[in-house]
Write an enzyme that holds these catalytic residues in place. Structure first.
Site, short mmCIF file in Angstrom:
data_model
loop_
_atom_site.label_atom_id
_atom_site.label_comp_id
_atom_site.label_asym_id
_atom_site.label_seq_id
_atom_site.Cartn_x
_atom_site.Cartn_y
_atom_site.Cartn_z
N HIS A 377 0.77 -1.22 -0.04
CA HIS A 377 -0.14 0.03 0.04
C HIS A 377 0.77 1.30 -0.02
O HIS A 377 0.30 2.46 0.28
CB HIS A 377 -0.81 0.01 1.17
CG HIS A 377 -2.09 -0.99 1.09
ND1 HIS A 377 -3.39 -0.71 0.76
CD2 HIS A 377 -1.98 -2.21 1.54
CE1 HIS A 377 -3.97 -1.91 0.86
NE2 HIS A 377 -3.16 -2.91 1.45
N LYS A 569 -8.66 13.36 4.82
CA LYS A 569 -7.84 12.31 4.65
C LYS A 569 -6.72 12.44 5.93
O LYS A 569 -6.78 13.44 6.68
CB LYS A 569 -6.98 12.26 3.52
CG LYS A 569 -6.43 13.65 3.16
CD LYS A 569 -5.64 13.72 1.59
CE LYS A 569 -6.90 13.63 0.74
NZ LYS A 569 -6.56 12.84 -0.26
N ARG A 570 -5.87 11.52 6.13
CA ARG A 570 -4.90 11.72 7.16
C ARG A 570 -4.05 12.95 6.94
O ARG A 570 -3.89 13.24 5.76
CB ARG A 570 -4.08 10.55 7.22
CG ARG A 570 -4.73 9.37 8.04
CD ARG A 570 -5.21 9.55 9.48
NE ARG A 570 -3.97 9.73 10.40
CZ ARG A 570 -3.62 8.83 11.12
NH1 ARG A 570 -4.43 7.78 11.15
NH2 ARG A 570 -2.84 8.78 12.12
N LYS A 575 0.60 14.48 1.59
CA LYS A 575 -0.77 14.81 1.00
C LYS A 575 -0.96 16.11 0.67
O LYS A 575 -1.89 16.60 0.21
CB LYS A 575 -1.96 14.27 2.09
CG LYS A 575 -1.83 12.81 1.96
CD LYS A 575 -2.78 11.93 3.18
CE LYS A 575 -2.79 10.82 3.24
NZ LYS A 575 -3.31 9.90 2.39
N THR A 677 -8.62 6.39 -1.80
CA THR A 677 -10.04 5.88 -2.02
C THR A 677 -11.15 6.98 -1.45
O THR A 677 -12.08 7.05 -2.00
CB THR A 677 -10.11 4.65 -1.09
OG1 THR A 677 -9.70 4.83 0.32
CG2 THR A 677 -9.48 3.43 -1.49
N LYS A 681 -14.99 7.96 -3.15
CA LYS A 681 -16.32 8.38 -2.48
C LYS A 681 -16.82 9.60 -3.02
O LYS A 681 -18.00 9.82 -3.15
CB LYS A 681 -15.90 8.20 -0.86
CG LYS A 681 -15.57 6.84 -0.43
CD LYS A 681 -14.85 7.01 1.00
CE LYS A 681 -14.16 5.66 1.09
NZ LYS A 681 -13.13 5.79 2.46
C1 17S Z 1 -2.91 3.76 2.10
N1 17S Z 1 -2.01 3.45 2.98
S1 17S Z 1 -3.29 3.82 5.19
C2 17S Z 1 -2.41 4.72 0.97
N2 17S Z 1 -0.99 2.67 5.07
O1 17S Z 1 -1.74 5.84 1.58
C3 17S Z 1 -3.49 5.31 0.13
N3 17S Z 1 -0.80 2.56 6.36
O2 17S Z 1 -3.10 5.78 -0.96
C4 17S Z 1 -4.35 3.85 -0.27
O3 17S Z 1 -5.55 4.24 -0.86
C5 17S Z 1 -4.76 2.82 1.06
O4 17S Z 1 -3.75 2.62 1.64
C6 17S Z 1 -5.35 1.83 0.60
O5 17S Z 1 -4.89 0.77 -0.38
C7 17S Z 1 -1.97 3.20 4.45
O6 17S Z 1 1.64 1.01 11.97
C8 17S Z 1 0.01 1.91 6.53
C9 17S Z 1 0.43 1.97 8.10
C10 17S Z 1 -0.51 1.79 9.18
C11 17S Z 1 -0.15 1.34 10.46
C12 17S Z 1 1.15 1.30 10.59
C13 17S Z 1 2.08 1.49 9.75
C14 17S Z 1 1.73 1.52 8.52
C15 17S Z 1 0.67 1.10 13.02
#
Ligand code: 17S
Length: 836
Positions: A377, A569-570, A575, A677, A681
């Protein structure tokens, strides 16, 4: 008897487990609601809290799910077919009640039933807390995926962790984010079923020893471990009006009841009881950092806990059906790994097959490589997980041995492929050498899997050309793309019932399970009457969004005619919420300098959580709030411009936000957003996108056409080419608008009584080393925003574009995504469920 020992009916007696089907009519829901409200919950007319009425209704709905759940279970059991296990550290489910009613097809019947009882069903639904067991896109994707799997009648089980505390609640104090723990289980969770009978032990610590078994065979034993119990909690996942109800199984960590007193002497009694706490910490809290690994030991414990419990559960079920014969295990199981977070499963499956079930290395490795599939991801290097070898040796000694052996065998395969290429061996090794040896979890996942996919076309191709290039050269056949999607049940039918009704009236209701049907709306973009209705619905949604916003800012007025410009978004530098703020400051500056002819009113909404340890992201929130304060209280600005920070962005908030958005901001530095995503939406609900050529934006633009998309900014290759000579200061120098914006920022206009607080943020965007190149895209962004305003002034044309965005969003249904996973990776057969 231990409560977690299996309870088995001595003689299966059908009269215990069979019931007539429950009624689905208004009268049935009225009767059941009353029975639960009065008898189960003991409430009466004096109770005014919507919570208990919500509980009573949920109980009635849950009963209907339960019957179909059992029927689904039987169907799958009888078929004895292949199954998929979706392993994810996050499932960002949000609320359940209204989605369950929608998927059961009882929304209208229940509204009427509740209306007769004098209860507003929306209010009950609103009283439900979000299940926020995820950070952002990755966790919400898992939730959308399991919705689509159930709708497509696929035997897929979700496996995750039951965190006591989900994603923190965000509050804002003096413009700054303050985190509050989210104890989402405090009033109980009506949707889950505890299944003590499937409890499993998970090992930590200890050491390994080669032992000889009864048949004289050598077996590695992992002994003197500190065990923790994994207790499963199951949540029903209903498909859309098809009787399928799949399972989401979440594990809770519980201390073993025996306190291992033999290990301690009697004097350590209190210490050994206290050790219980450590064990139960494992599933206490979700780590709130997205896209950043933090290397904490507790996180590794969580990951292994998920992987081991889930694999043991699958294997226990297999052994119950097939005994110790694993010859068909690989053709009947697939584990989809949601990022590297559960990728220790590769080594754990080897351990279970060899050490517990007596398979040879070759047999076990063949099964592993045929059953594991890995989804990546992110391309951000800071998000790639590595675990120190030392830590793994201490916590998971047997797994570390297995990883070393996997690596040794893998490297000899590479050496055979490219003789003498030592640099390549070093690059590809699962073990990173250096001051501290580390395990590269992504490499373990790739080596152990038959499929490796990215989440949008650009992202998948960048993985092949960049991050995983060596692996792509070795195994091109493993690599593939699966562009993300979102479920149209929650993200259109559920959250925007007025728009959904108009769509259904116009093209029928097949779109709900075949979103490509939305294409049939395109001709109606030319129909003035249809456009008028579309506009009215958008306007209503904007009014509701204003109401929602008023809950946070009671004394606020928003102009419903304004362009609602949304970025949710985060909060992350890549971003580029900062780019958005620079543009808002530019608009403010234009108003202040009297350059506001033909002005288009705009209301900019920004929402999202910052990881608690991410200083720059927290500064960004503070900046948004400070700029908002200045702009919103300036009488000269009036209602021409407003900026708001949406506090505590979460799934249930997005359900109110996306119907009311006109413009969707998708402005990441090209090459950095794997997919996105939220963009899907918003598009589905008729927002137009202003975006870079990044992630799924590229495919969104391709579907809707360039004329219905506001493209700006450098491309991924332009960004990379520019890096070596990026000179933000000279860009600022040559751009009057940008210079004025930077002057306002640097002069402390937005932090008059807080001198210097934005210095680090300003310095980072002015640095030639800024990886996100915010300044490089400002001009193109501002010019494109001008085009947005011109377009918005032509209401009719804007509405046409809005309709066409919705009409062309069909590709972005997770039904399409999941069909691709199934056709190209999983190869499951749909199993329709008959009920009653
Ligand atoms: C997201 N990845 S939330 C992408 N990673 O940034 C988006 N989290 O572009 C994409 O649409 C989405 O995935 C779905 O494919 C993410 O430790 C990574 C992560 C989460 C927790 C963590 C470490 C890494 C707590």
């Amino acid at each position: 008897m231990m409560p977690y020992k299996r309870f088995i009916l001595s003689k299966p007696n059908s009269s215990i487990t069979e019931l007539p089907a429950l009624g689905m009519e208004k009268k049935d829901f009225i009767a059941d609601f009353k029975q639960y409200y009065i008898h189960l919950l003991g409430r009466d007319e004096d109770c005014r809290s919507p919570f208990y009425a919500g509980e009573a209704l949920s109980q009635a709905v849950r009963d209907r799910l339960m019957e179909r759940w059992k029927a689904t279970h039987k169907t799958y059991k009888k078929a004895q077919g292949k199954r998929v296990f979706y392993l994810s550290m996050e499932f960002l489910m949000g609320r359940t009640l209204s989605n369950a009613m929608l998927n059961l097809g009882v929304t209208d019947v229940i509204s009427q039933a509740m209306y007769e009882l004098g209860v507003a069903v929306e209010e009950l639904a609103e009283s439900e807390l979000d299940a926020g067991l995820g950070n952002g896109g990755l966790g919400r994707l898992a939730a959308c995926f399991i919705d689509s799997c159930a709708t497509l009648q696929l035997p897929v089980i979700g496996y995750g962790l039951r965190y006591e505390y989900g994603m923190f609640t965000q509050t804002i104090v003096n413009g700054e984010q303050v985190e509050k723990p989210d104890h989402w289980l405090r009033h109980g969770n009506i949707w889950e079923i505890e299944r003590l009978e499937y409890t499993l032990p998970i090992k930590f610590g200890g050491h390994t020893e080669l032992q000889v078994d009864e048949q004289g065979k050598q077996r590695m034993c992992w002994i003197n471990t500190h065990d923790v119990l994994a207790v499963p909690y199951d949540t029903p996942i209903p498909g859309y009006q098809n009787n399928t109800v799949n399972t989401l199984r979440l594990w809770k960590a519980v201390a073993t009841e025996e306190f291992n007193l033999d290990e301690f002497n009697a004097g350590d009694y209190v210490e050994s009881v206290a050790a219980k706490i450590t064990a139960e910490h494992i599933t206490m809290v979700l780590y709130p950092n997205d896209a950043n690994e933090n290397g904490k030991e507790l996180r590794l414990r969580q990951q292994y806990f998920l992987a081991s419990a889930s694999l043991q559960d699958v294997i226990a079920h297999w052994v119950k059906m097939h005994g110790n014969n694993f010859s068909e295990f690989a053709s009947k199981s697939c584990f989809q790994l949601n990022d590297t977070h559960p990728s220790i499963a590769v080594a754990e499956l080897m351990r279970l097959l060899m050490d517990i079930h007596g398979l040879s290395w070759v047999e076990a490795w063949a099964i592993t490589q045929q059953t594991m599939a890995y989804t990546n991801h992110t391309l951000l290097p800071e998000a790639l997980e590595r675990w120190p070898v030392k830590l793994m040796q201490r916590l998971l000694p047997r797994l570390m041995e297995i990883i070393f052996e996997i690596n040794a065998r893998f490297l000899s395969e590479v050496a055979a492929h490219c003789p003498g290429d030592n640099a390549r061996l070093r690059r590809m090794s699962i073990i990173e050498e250096g001051d501290i040896q580390q395990v590269r979890m992504a490499y373990l996942a790739i080596v152990g899997s038959f499929s490796v996919n990215g989440v949008a076309r650009l992202h998948s191709s960048l993985l092949q050309q960049g991050l995983f290039r060596d692996f792509y050269e070795l195994w091109p056949h493993k690599f593939n793309n699966k562009t993300n999607g979102v479920t149209p049940r929650r993200w259109l039918a559920g959250c925007n019932p007025e728009l959904a009704a108009l769509i259904t009236e116009t093209i029928g209701n097949h779109w709900i399970t075949d979103l490509s049907e939305l294409k049939k709306l395109a001709p109606y973009a030319e129909d003035a009457g249809f456009r008028e209705r579309w506009r009215t619905i958008k306007r209503q949604a904007k009014l509701r969004l204003i109401d929602f916003k008023k809950q946070q800012h009671p004394n606020l007025h928003l102009n419903v005619e304004a362009l609602f410009d949304v970025q949710v978004k985060r909060i992350h530098e890549y971003k580029r919420q900062t780019l958005n703020v620079l543009h808002v400051i530019h608009l403010y500056d234009r108003i202040k300098r009297g350059d506001a002819n033909n002005w288009v009113s705009r209301c900019v909404l920004i929402g999202g959580k910052a990881a608690p340890g991410y200083c720059m992201a927290k500064k960004t929130i503070k900046l948004i709030n400070n700029v908002a304060e200045v702009i919103n209280s300036d009488p000269e600005v009036g209602d021409r411009l407003a900026l708001f920070f949406l506090t505590d962005y979460r799934v249930s908030a997005m359900e109110k936000i996306c119907p009311g958005a006109d413009l969707s901001e998708q402005i990441s530095t090209a090459g950095k957003e794997a997919s996105g995503t939220g963009n899907m939406k918003l598009m589905m609900n008729g927002a137009l996108t202003i975006g870079t050529l990044d992630g799924a934006n590229i495919e969104i633009r391709e579907e809707v056409g360039d004329e219905n998309f506001f493209l700006f900014g450098l491309t991924e290759s332009e960004i990379e080419a520019r890096r070596s000579h990026y000179d933000p200061l000279s860009i600022i120098d040559q751009d009057d608008d940008l210079q004025r914006v930077m002057n306002l920022l640097e002069s402390g206009h937005f932090n008059q009584f807080e001198p210097g607080i934005f210095d680090s943020l300003i310095a980072s965007i002015k640095s030639p080393q800024d990886p996100w190149m915010t300044i490089a895209d400002f001009r193109s962004f501002a010019d494109t925003q001008k085009r947005v305003e011109d377009a918005y002034q032509d209401k009719d044309h804007w509405t046409k574009m809005s309709i066409l965005n919705c009409a062309n969003s069909g590709k972005f249904s997770t039904d399409r995504t999941i069909n691709e996973y199934n056709n190209e990776i999983w190869k499951l057969q749909p199993r329709p469920v008959q009920y009653p």
